[in-house]
Design a protein around this motif. Structure first.
Motif, PDB file in Angstrom:
ATOM      1  N   MET A   1      30.907  42.953  45.094  1.00 54.78           N
ATOM      2  CA  MET A   1      31.141  43.446  43.725  1.00 54.78           C
ATOM      3  C   MET A   1      32.635  43.500  43.426  1.00 54.78           C
ATOM      4  N   LYS A   2      32.961  43.118  42.199  1.00 56.66           N
ATOM      5  CA  LYS A   2      34.344  43.239  41.736  1.00 56.66           C
ATOM      6  C   LYS A   2      34.511  44.605  41.062  1.00 56.66           C
ATOM      7  N   TYR A   3      35.644  45.214  41.305  1.00 54.10           N
ATOM      8  CA  TYR A   3      35.973  46.469  40.624  1.00 54.10           C
ATOM      9  C   TYR A   3      37.358  46.333  40.002  1.00 54.10           C
ATOM     10  N   TYR A   4      37.383  45.974  38.719  1.00 55.84           N
ATOM     11  CA  TYR A   4      38.642  45.818  38.015  1.00 55.84           C
ATOM     12  C   TYR A   4      38.961  47.086  37.235  1.00 55.84           C
ATOM     13  N   ILE A   5      40.230  47.418  37.228  1.00 55.50           N
ATOM     14  CA  ILE A   5      40.704  48.530  36.397  1.00 55.50           C
ATOM     15  C   ILE A   5      41.542  47.932  35.280  1.00 55.50           C
ATOM     16  N   LEU A   6      41.234  48.331  34.059  1.00 56.45           N
ATOM     17  CA  LEU A   6      42.044  47.925  32.917  1.00 56.45           C
ATOM     18  C   LEU A   6      42.929  49.117  32.576  1.00 56.45           C
ATOM     19  N   GLN A  17      40.242  43.977  24.730  1.00 56.95           N
ATOM     20  CA  GLN A  17      40.265  42.986  25.807  1.00 56.95           C
ATOM     21  C   GLN A  17      39.075  43.152  26.743  1.00 56.95           C
ATOM     22  N   ALA A  18      38.643  44.395  26.933  1.00 57.43           N
ATOM     23  CA  ALA A  18      37.547  44.664  27.874  1.00 57.43           C
ATOM     24  C   ALA A  18      36.284  43.919  27.469  1.00 57.43           C
ATOM     25  N   THR A  19      35.999  43.880  26.195  1.00 56.54           N
ATOM     26  CA  THR A  19      34.783  43.221  25.714  1.00 56.54           C
ATOM     27  C   THR A  19      34.769  41.751  26.136  1.00 56.54           C
ATOM     28  N   ALA A  20      35.884  41.054  25.935  1.00 64.43           N
ATOM     29  CA  ALA A  20      35.963  39.634  26.293  1.00 64.43           C
ATOM     30  C   ALA A  20      35.882  39.439  27.804  1.00 64.43           C
ATOM     31  N   MET A  21      36.557  40.295  28.560  1.00 60.91           N
ATOM     32  CA  MET A  21      36.553  40.175  30.018  1.00 60.91           C
ATOM     33  C   MET A  21      35.150  40.402  30.584  1.00 60.91           C
ATOM     34  N   ALA A  22      34.489  41.432  30.087  1.00 61.65           N
ATOM     35  CA  ALA A  22      33.161  41.797  30.604  1.00 61.65           C
ATOM     36  C   ALA A  22      32.184  40.658  30.378  1.00 61.65           C
ATOM     37  N   GLU A  23      32.273  40.037  29.191  1.00 60.92           N
ATOM     38  CA  GLU A  23      31.361  38.955  28.855  1.00 60.92           C
ATOM     39  C   GLU A  23      31.607  37.742  29.747  1.00 60.92           C
ATOM     40  N   LYS A  24      32.873  37.343  29.858  1.00 66.77           N
ATOM     41  CA  LYS A  24      33.189  36.122  30.604  1.00 66.77           C
ATOM     42  C   LYS A  24      32.878  36.243  32.096  1.00 66.77           C
ATOM     43  N   ASN A  26      30.794  38.610  33.585  1.00 63.34           N
ATOM     44  CA  ASN A  26      29.563  39.372  33.854  1.00 63.34           C
ATOM     45  C   ASN A  26      29.841  40.726  34.513  1.00 63.34           C
ATOM     46  N   LEU A  27      30.708  41.491  33.865  1.00 62.71           N
ATOM     47  CA  LEU A  27      31.076  42.810  34.375  1.00 62.71           C
ATOM     48  C   LEU A  27      30.471  43.881  33.480  1.00 62.71           C
ATOM     49  N   CYS A  28      30.158  45.027  34.063  1.00 60.03           N
ATOM     50  CA  CYS A  28      29.737  46.175  33.273  1.00 60.03           C
ATOM     51  C   CYS A  28      30.988  46.920  32.812  1.00 60.03           C
ATOM     52  N   ASP A  80      28.100  41.378  38.154  1.00 62.44           N
ATOM     53  CA  ASP A  80      28.944  40.906  39.253  1.00 62.44           C
ATOM     54  C   ASP A  80      30.047  41.909  39.582  1.00 62.44           C
ATOM     55  N   GLY A  81      30.133  42.942  38.755  1.00 61.47           N
ATOM     56  CA  GLY A  81      31.154  43.947  39.012  1.00 61.47           C
ATOM     57  C   GLY A  81      31.304  44.900  37.846  1.00 61.47           C
TER      58      GLY A  81
END
Ligand code: ATP
Ligand code: MG
Length: 187
Positions: A1-6, A17-24, A26-28, A80-81
């Motif tokens: 699992m990926k764990y990104y912090i914005l 930006q989060a909306t675009a990143m999550a979609e591209k 597959n992140l929650c 995926d993360g």
């Protein structure tokens, strides 16, 4: 699992930006600000307590937001993360996150920081106040207090993640598309 912090100051454009990143990727997308605003809207006890703090430019207690994040980690499947937006905002929260992930044998993948100067923060937040109708966006003194809170409590996280070589920064003053391209390059 990926764990990104914005990461980034208030009004940096994290939500956009989060909306675009999550979609591209597959992140929650988990935004603590949005979760808290949902509690306020629903009129819960937590929401009532949070509203008083938020509308004063203060942070909600660490344990409250940490519990919200833990609840999401445990309930969301088929991604995926995770993309954490507005969390962690204090060193206590960053340490709590590390502990939560360690229990699962996971760790923070990377911190993506959207950086803008204080003057831009004020202009942006005042600009969206009318559109989004957030009480914490409407009053200049509240905006200024949020900026102070950011510098005092949240900015120290930059050094925390730099020490782990996980901190990546993009210039947040460009257009939405420019910032998005820079972020995608990092991911
Ligand atoms: P942006 O515009 O970049 O999305 P923001 O700072 O304007 O960021 P939110 O992230 O939505 O907005 O947060 C709104 C408020 O909710 C904060 O000022 C704070 O009072 C509270 N809050 C949100 N996340 C946390 C957190 N992790 N810890 C404590 N309080 C939080
Ligand atoms: Mg937000």
């Amino acid at each position: 699992m990926k764990y990104y912090i914005l990461f980034g100051p208030p009004g940096a454009g994290k939500g956009t930006q989060a909306t675009a990143m999550a979609e591209k990727f597959n992140l929650c997308h988990i935004s603590t600000g949005e979760l808290l605003r949902a509690e306020i809207k629903a009129g819960t006890e937590l929401g009532r307590q949070a509203a008083a703090l938020i509308n004063d430019g203060k942070l909600v207690p660490d344990r409250v937001v940490e519990a919200m994040i833990a609840g999401k980690f445990n309930s969301v499947k088929d991604v995926d993360g995770f993309l954490l937006d507005g969390f962690p905002r204090t060193l206590d929260q960053a340490e709590a996150l590390d502990e939560m992930l360690e229990e699962e044998g996971e760790e923070v993948t990377a911190v993506v920081s959207i950086m803008i100067p204080d003057e831009t923060i004020v202009r942006r937040i005042q600009g969206r106040a009318a559109i989004e109708g957030r009480a914490d966006d409407a009053d200049l003194s509240v905006i200024e207090h949020r900026i102070e809170t950011y510098h005092a409590q949240t900015e120290p996280l930059i050094a925390y993640y730099q020490a782990q070589d996980k901190y990546r920064q993009v210039d947040g003053t460009g257009t939405v598309e420019q910032v998005r391209e820079e972020i995608f390059k990092i991911l």
